[in-house]
Motif scaffolding. Sequence first.
Motif, PDB file in Angstrom:
ATOM      1  N   ASP A  73       4.766  19.625  57.616  1.00  0.00           N
ATOM      2  CA  ASP A  73       5.507  19.056  56.426  1.00  0.00           C
ATOM      3  C   ASP A  73       5.456  20.417  55.256  1.00  0.00           C
ATOM      4  O   ASP A  73       6.362  20.650  54.426  1.00  0.00           O
ATOM      5  CB  ASP A  73       4.819  18.100  55.959  1.00  0.00           C
ATOM      6  N   ALA A  74       3.990  21.067  55.230  1.00  0.00           N
ATOM      7  CA  ALA A  74       3.910  22.110  54.513  1.00  0.00           C
ATOM      8  C   ALA A  74       4.995  23.161  54.652  1.00  0.00           C
ATOM      9  O   ALA A  74       5.635  23.771  53.718  1.00  0.00           O
ATOM     10  CB  ALA A  74       2.588  22.380  54.482  1.00  0.00           C
ATOM     11  N   VAL A  75       5.150  23.647  55.895  1.00  0.00           N
ATOM     12  CA  VAL A  75       6.094  24.622  56.313  1.00  0.00           C
ATOM     13  C   VAL A  75       7.399  24.448  55.887  1.00  0.00           C
ATOM     14  O   VAL A  75       8.229  25.054  55.297  1.00  0.00           O
ATOM     15  CB  VAL A  75       5.975  24.928  57.902  1.00  0.00           C
ATOM     16  N   SER A  76       7.827  22.955  56.220  1.00  0.00           N
ATOM     17  CA  SER A  76       9.098  22.662  55.675  1.00  0.00           C
ATOM     18  C   SER A  76       9.520  22.591  54.327  1.00  0.00           C
ATOM     19  O   SER A  76      10.654  22.865  53.921  1.00  0.00           O
ATOM     20  CB  SER A  76       9.517  21.205  56.659  1.00  0.00           C
ATOM     21  N   CYS A  83      -0.511  25.964  53.706  1.00  0.00           N
ATOM     22  CA  CYS A  83      -0.553  26.372  55.348  1.00  0.00           C
ATOM     23  C   CYS A  83      -1.806  26.739  55.873  1.00  0.00           C
ATOM     24  O   CYS A  83      -2.146  26.735  57.072  1.00  0.00           O
ATOM     25  CB  CYS A  83       0.668  27.081  55.500  1.00  0.00           C
ATOM     26  N   GLY A  84      -2.251  28.032  55.224  1.00  0.00           N
ATOM     27  CA  GLY A  84      -3.515  28.617  55.542  1.00  0.00           C
ATOM     28  C   GLY A  84      -4.629  27.705  55.991  1.00  0.00           C
ATOM     29  O   GLY A  84      -5.264  27.675  56.969  1.00  0.00           O
ATOM     30  N   PRO A  85      -5.093  26.901  54.902  1.00  0.00           N
ATOM     31  CA  PRO A  85      -6.086  25.937  55.133  1.00  0.00           C
ATOM     32  C   PRO A  85      -6.057  24.935  56.200  1.00  0.00           C
ATOM     33  O   PRO A  85      -6.705  24.773  57.014  1.00  0.00           O
ATOM     34  CB  PRO A  85      -6.390  25.228  53.847  1.00  0.00           C
ATOM     35  N   LEU A  86      -4.601  24.459  56.347  1.00  0.00           N
ATOM     36  CA  LEU A  86      -4.241  23.469  57.288  1.00  0.00           C
ATOM     37  C   LEU A  86      -4.343  24.233  58.695  1.00  0.00           C
ATOM     38  O   LEU A  86      -4.792  23.698  59.589  1.00  0.00           O
ATOM     39  CB  LEU A  86      -3.093  23.156  56.947  1.00  0.00           C
ATOM     40  N   GLN A  87      -3.918  25.432  58.680  1.00  0.00           N
ATOM     41  CA  GLN A  87      -3.926  25.970  60.098  1.00  0.00           C
ATOM     42  C   GLN A  87      -5.294  26.409  60.672  1.00  0.00           C
ATOM     43  O   GLN A  87      -5.707  26.183  61.668  1.00  0.00           O
ATOM     44  CB  GLN A  87      -3.325  27.495  60.023  1.00  0.00           C
ATOM     45  N   GLU A  88      -6.004  26.594  59.564  1.00  0.00           N
ATOM     46  CA  GLU A  88      -7.748  27.058  59.980  1.00  0.00           C
ATOM     47  C   GLU A  88      -8.243  25.612  60.387  1.00  0.00           C
ATOM     48  O   GLU A  88      -9.095  25.586  61.386  1.00  0.00           O
ATOM     49  CB  GLU A  88      -8.384  27.244  58.782  1.00  0.00           C
ATOM     50  N   GLN A  89      -8.011  24.498  59.737  1.00  0.00           N
ATOM     51  CA  GLN A  89      -8.471  23.140  60.176  1.00  0.00           C
ATOM     52  C   GLN A  89      -7.862  22.725  61.699  1.00  0.00           C
ATOM     53  O   GLN A  89      -8.738  22.419  62.438  1.00  0.00           O
ATOM     54  CB  GLN A  89      -7.981  22.096  59.150  1.00  0.00           C
ATOM     55  N   LEU A  90      -6.775  23.021  61.701  1.00  0.00           N
ATOM     56  CA  LEU A  90      -6.034  22.724  63.210  1.00  0.00           C
ATOM     57  C   LEU A  90      -6.771  23.708  64.366  1.00  0.00           C
ATOM     58  O   LEU A  90      -7.095  23.286  65.387  1.00  0.00           O
ATOM     59  CB  LEU A  90      -4.513  23.087  63.221  1.00  0.00           C
TER      60      LEU A  90
END
Length: 161
Positions: A73-76, A83-90
């Motif tokens: 959603d953030a990318v779209s 995106c950075g913190p979400l990618q780290e969490q992922l």
Amino acid sequence: RDPFCDLTFKECKDLLESEQVRLQDAVKSKKFRQAADLEKRVALLKEAVESKRPLTRDILDKRIAQVTQKLDDAVSRKAYEECGPLQEQLDELTAKCEQFPTEDELRAKVEAAEEAVALAATNKDFAVAAERQADLDAARGRLDELLEARGDGDDKENQIV
């Protein structure tokens, strides 16, 4: 502050079930003031149960799916700062997958451990049988924990003998 901080997951879950019964009884008895108080307590207990629920692969997979959806959603939306913190969490959640095997993987470990114990006993290698029995007990324990955390621990069909 968590009023149930001294309770384990199972104790919280048991208390929640008993409080839900008390809530139903209060409503049936038309003791609505008591029911309102119990309803607040039940809500707190539900939160406590979820916060104490042991992490399982199912829960981990759900969290991964949620974070992936937020990331997509953030990318779209081109909200790249999110995106950075979400990618780290992922990445953190994905790394934990090895520590939390699926039910099928745990059942396979139990089966393999049972076979190893039987083979060692058949070969009259009792020292190895004792070691494999410890492995078997550990595998059964992990499977039982998973089933309990998922709520299937009381299900006779899923119990390990």
